[in-house]
Design a protein around this motif. Structure first.
Motif, mmCIF file in Angstrom:
data_model
loop_
_atom_site.group_PDB
_atom_site.id
_atom_site.type_symbol
_atom_site.label_atom_id
_atom_site.label_comp_id
_atom_site.label_asym_id
_atom_site.label_seq_id
_atom_site.Cartn_x
_atom_site.Cartn_y
_atom_site.Cartn_z
ATOM 1 N N PHE A 8 0.831 -1.202 0.000
ATOM 2 C CA PHE A 8 0.000 0.000 0.000
ATOM 3 C C PHE A 8 0.870 1.259 0.000
ATOM 4 O O PHE A 8 0.582 2.222 -0.706
ATOM 5 C CB PHE A 8 -0.941 -0.007 1.207
ATOM 6 N N LYS A 9 1.960 1.214 0.750
ATOM 7 C CA LYS A 9 2.885 2.354 0.801
ATOM 8 C C LYS A 9 3.474 2.629 -0.583
ATOM 9 O O LYS A 9 3.578 3.784 -1.006
ATOM 10 C CB LYS A 9 3.990 2.064 1.826
ATOM 11 N N ILE A 10 3.849 1.583 -1.302
ATOM 12 C CA ILE A 10 4.395 1.726 -2.659
ATOM 13 C C ILE A 10 3.328 2.293 -3.587
ATOM 14 O O ILE A 10 3.591 3.224 -4.362
ATOM 15 C CB ILE A 10 4.919 0.368 -3.183
ATOM 16 N N PHE A 11 2.120 1.757 -3.514
ATOM 17 C CA PHE A 11 0.999 2.225 -4.335
ATOM 18 C C PHE A 11 0.739 3.712 -4.097
ATOM 19 O O PHE A 11 0.652 4.503 -5.037
ATOM 20 C CB PHE A 11 -0.248 1.395 -3.996
ATOM 21 N N LYS A 12 0.651 4.105 -2.845
ATOM 22 C CA LYS A 12 0.367 5.501 -2.502
ATOM 23 C C LYS A 12 1.504 6.422 -2.941
ATOM 24 O O LYS A 12 1.259 7.493 -3.508
ATOM 25 C CB LYS A 12 0.136 5.628 -0.994
ATOM 26 N N SER A 13 2.737 6.021 -2.700
ATOM 27 C CA SER A 13 3.892 6.830 -3.078
ATOM 28 C C SER A 13 3.935 7.046 -4.591
ATOM 29 O O SER A 13 4.193 8.162 -5.066
ATOM 30 C CB SER A 13 5.171 6.150 -2.597
ATOM 31 N N GLU A 14 3.671 6.002 -5.347
ATOM 32 C CA GLU A 14 3.673 6.123 -6.806
ATOM 33 C C GLU A 14 2.523 7.001 -7.285
ATOM 34 O O GLU A 14 2.704 7.838 -8.177
ATOM 35 C CB GLU A 14 3.583 4.734 -7.458
ATOM 36 N N ALA A 44 -7.515 -2.294 -8.123
ATOM 37 C CA ALA A 44 -7.625 -0.964 -7.524
ATOM 38 C C ALA A 44 -8.805 -0.251 -8.170
ATOM 39 O O ALA A 44 -9.297 -0.669 -9.225
ATOM 40 C CB ALA A 44 -6.331 -0.189 -7.726
ATOM 41 N N TRP A 45 -9.218 0.844 -7.537
ATOM 42 C CA TRP A 45 -10.350 1.628 -8.034
ATOM 43 C C TRP A 45 -10.086 3.106 -7.815
ATOM 44 O O TRP A 45 -9.318 3.491 -6.948
ATOM 45 C CB TRP A 45 -11.641 1.277 -7.288
ATOM 46 N N CYS A 46 -10.799 3.902 -8.588
ATOM 47 C CA CYS A 46 -10.765 5.351 -8.446
ATOM 48 C C CYS A 46 -12.205 5.840 -8.365
ATOM 49 O O CYS A 46 -13.034 5.482 -9.199
ATOM 50 C CB CYS A 46 -10.074 5.981 -9.648
ATOM 51 N N ALA A 47 -12.495 6.639 -7.358
ATOM 52 C CA ALA A 47 -13.810 7.262 -7.216
ATOM 53 C C ALA A 47 -13.594 8.766 -7.139
ATOM 54 O O ALA A 47 -12.821 9.242 -6.317
ATOM 55 C CB ALA A 47 -14.511 6.747 -5.971
ATOM 56 N N LEU A 59 -6.678 0.482 -3.069
ATOM 57 C CA LEU A 59 -5.872 -0.687 -3.409
ATOM 58 C C LEU A 59 -6.559 -1.903 -2.807
ATOM 59 O O LEU A 59 -6.838 -1.929 -1.601
ATOM 60 C CB LEU A 59 -4.452 -0.565 -2.850
ATOM 61 N N ALA A 60 -6.844 -2.889 -3.630
ATOM 62 C CA ALA A 60 -7.515 -4.101 -3.150
ATOM 63 C C ALA A 60 -6.609 -4.866 -2.193
ATOM 64 O O ALA A 60 -5.415 -5.025 -2.456
ATOM 65 C CB ALA A 60 -7.897 -4.988 -4.321
ATOM 66 N N GLU A 72 4.048 -3.917 -10.876
ATOM 67 C CA GLU A 72 2.593 -3.986 -11.023
ATOM 68 C C GLU A 72 1.894 -2.991 -10.095
ATOM 69 O O GLU A 72 0.905 -2.373 -10.476
ATOM 70 C CB GLU A 72 2.098 -5.408 -10.756
ATOM 71 N N LEU A 73 2.411 -2.810 -8.895
ATOM 72 C CA LEU A 73 1.840 -1.814 -7.978
ATOM 73 C C LEU A 73 1.980 -0.405 -8.557
ATOM 74 O O LEU A 73 1.034 0.386 -8.508
ATOM 75 C CB LEU A 73 2.529 -1.887 -6.615
ATOM 76 N N LYS A 74 3.124 -0.096 -9.124
ATOM 77 C CA LYS A 74 3.355 1.224 -9.705
ATOM 78 C C LYS A 74 2.492 1.434 -10.941
ATOM 79 O O LYS A 74 1.930 2.513 -11.144
ATOM 80 C CB LYS A 74 4.838 1.414 -10.047
ATOM 81 N N ARG A 75 2.367 0.422 -11.763
ATOM 82 C CA ARG A 75 1.525 0.505 -12.955
ATOM 83 C C ARG A 75 0.069 0.729 -12.563
ATOM 84 O O ARG A 75 -0.642 1.555 -13.158
ATOM 85 C CB ARG A 75 1.650 -0.776 -13.783
ATOM 86 N N THR A 76 -0.365 0.036 -11.541
ATOM 87 C CA THR A 76 -1.742 0.161 -11.065
ATOM 88 C C THR A 76 -1.992 1.553 -10.503
ATOM 89 O O THR A 76 -3.038 2.161 -10.758
ATOM 90 C CB THR A 76 -2.038 -0.929 -10.017
#
Length: 106
Positions: A8-14, A44-47, A59-60, A72-76
């Protein structure tokens, strides 16, 4: 596979990197490590709330059939920020009579 706090930290940072890159700081960006209500399967989703200029990225916690890698996390994250970036355009289509099922004007 289950996503972790580190994932989640990687996803948020990216995502934050791309929010800065696209100069989207005039919007409120929120990040969640959960599945939003009434959502199907996904990574993942965007609202977006256009009136309130708010974007929620999710992030799921469970990635079925997908390996969890940094790439894949960064791409997502990039993909979901692009949804936020294009939210206003999507809203214009949806509120101007564009039918997504036929890709034509109603």
């Amino acid at each position: 596979m289950k996503t972790t706090k580190q994932h989640f930290k990687i996803f948020k940072s990216e995502a934050e990197k791309w929010v800065d890159y696209f100069s989207l700081r005039d919007w409120e960006w929120n990040y969640w490590h959960e599945v939003p209500k009434n959502s199907g399967r996904g990574l993942a989703w965007c609202a977006s709330n256009l009136t309130g200029k708010r974007v929620d990225l999710y992030l799921a916690p469970d990635w079925e059939n997908t390996s969890i890698t940094v790439r894949e996390l960064k791409r997502t994250a990039f993909h979901e920020v692009c949804h936020g970036l294009l939210g206003e355009v999507q809203d214009l289509f949806e509120n101007r009579g564009v039918d997504n099922s036929t890709n034509s004007m109603i």
